[in-house]
Motif scaffolding. Structure first.
Motif, PDB file in Angstrom:
ATOM      1  N   LEU A 195      -3.418  23.643   3.681  1.00  0.00           N
ATOM      2  CA  LEU A 195      -3.785  25.234   3.930  1.00  0.00           C
ATOM      3  C   LEU A 195      -4.435  25.442   5.155  1.00  0.00           C
ATOM      4  N   PRO A 196      -4.719  26.576   5.589  1.00  0.00           N
ATOM      5  CA  PRO A 196      -5.158  26.782   7.123  1.00  0.00           C
ATOM      6  C   PRO A 196      -6.467  26.214   7.444  1.00  0.00           C
ATOM      7  N   GLY A 197      -7.418  25.852   6.459  1.00  0.00           N
ATOM      8  CA  GLY A 197      -8.868  25.589   6.791  1.00  0.00           C
ATOM      9  C   GLY A 197      -9.218  24.917   5.855  1.00  0.00           C
ATOM     10  N   ARG A 198     -10.353  24.333   5.743  1.00  0.00           N
ATOM     11  CA  ARG A 198     -11.031  23.774   4.867  1.00  0.00           C
ATOM     12  C   ARG A 198     -11.283  24.518   3.471  1.00  0.00           C
ATOM     13  N   ALA A 199     -10.484  23.892   2.518  1.00  0.00           N
ATOM     14  CA  ALA A 199     -10.747  24.497   1.067  1.00  0.00           C
ATOM     15  C   ALA A 199     -11.933  24.113   0.348  1.00  0.00           C
TER      16      ALA A 199
END
Length: 323
Positions: free
Chosen positions: A89-93
């Motif tokens: 994913l593009p950043g922290r989930a």
């Protein structure tokens, strides 16, 4: 926290599976009372998940957010858990919610819509930009509620592949008061990267949205030291209804029936009556030694996110008094 068939869940010893049973907390008086239903538990498996932040269950699949990934695990055999897939994913989930054939994931400054019909090969089908870091999400019917650094936003997910941003309520927790400003999710999409970073910085002390729950068309969220209730007003914009302020930091909330269980950082759980969201009322509380980030019970299994592990236990109610 509370679950049907298991009373009010609270730790009574160092063994984590004591949480679903053995004793029942009397939240009104803060004491331990006898239970007519003992719950025997035994750990049957675990998954090591460094940096895990949330999980969601569906039959024998557990979907987990950790670091910048959404991962699926087959737990049909808890003694030999199998990784099914891992989606970057593009950043922290930070949070995941399952809804039909889709998973909604709070990741970085977005809510990602993931097609999970084939668990071995999930893929992103849409995304909605939030105002600041997306922290927690819940679904109410065909509306997704997203708590972010900037406040509370609503998203129409009638067609999950084409989500539509609705109203946005900017929220700033300032001392004893809460400041709000009505906007829209479109405002979030128009923010550039620098403006998004400024939102995260400006609203960092508020710490809004670390925990979010919804029930009967109302939403309940945490800010730095408050439990806040919301409704939905005209033009699909969240409306602040009431709040309770605490002397310490609010860590986690969970709803059960007409009550919210609010975990505070001072090893205390507050019991709040939420049957009238416009007039929240604290009606009890008890001291606890510790709590965990997540606990779900499905059939005869309990799943608990405890530190960097997701633990699985077999739980079996048995009738009888405990003294």
């Amino acid at each position: 926290m509370a679950e049907d068939r298991f009373g009010i869940l609270c730790p009574t010893g160092h063994e984590w599976w004591a949480a679903p049973g053995k004793m029942v907390c009397d939240t009104g008086t803060g004491g331990l009372v006898c239970s007519v239903e003992d719950v025997e538990g035994a750990e049957i498996g675990q998954i090591r998940l460094p940096s895990a932040t949330s999980f969601a269950l569906r039959k024998n699949l557990v979907w987990v957010t950790l670091a910048n990934r959404l991962e699926a695990y087959d737990v049909s055999n808890p003694a030999s858990v199998r990784l099914v897939s891992s989606l970057s994913l593009p950043g922290r989930a930070r949070d995941v919610v399952l809804h039909g054939s889709y998973a909604f994931v709070a990741s970085d400054r977005k809510v990602m819509v993931v097609d999970v019909r084939r668990p071995e090969s999930p893929f992103v089908v849409a995304e909605v930009v939030t105002c600041g870091q997306a922290k927690s999400i819940v679904v109410m019917g065909n509306t997704l509620v997203a708590a972010s650094s900037g406040g509370l936003g609503l998203i129409d997910v009638t067609n999950p592949r084409e989500p539509e941003g609705l109203g946005m309520l900017w929220i700033m927790d300032v001392g004893p008061n809460i400041w709000t400003y009505v906007g829209s999710m479109e405002d979030c999409a128009r923010l550039c990267e620098g403006e998004q970073a400024a939102v995260d910085l400006a609203f960092s002390l508020t710490n809004f949205g670390k925990s979010l729950e919804a029930d009967r068309g109302f939403m309940f969220a945490t800010s730095r030291a408050k439990l806040v209730s919301f409704g939905v007003g005209q033009d699909d914009v969240p409306v602040l209804l009431d709040y309770i302020a605490y002397p310490g930091r609010v860590e986690k909330i969970r709803l059960h029936g007409d009550h919210a269980y609010v975990n505070l950082n001072g090893r205390r759980t507050s019991l709040v009556l939420i049957s009238t969201p416009e007039a929240l009322e604290e009606v009890g509380g008890h001291e606890v030694d510790w709590w965990v980030e997540g606990l779900e019970i499905q059939d005869d299994r309990a799943y608990i996110l405890d530190g960097n592990r997701l633990k699985i236990a077999h739980v079996q109610p048995t009738w009888g008094w405990i003294w």
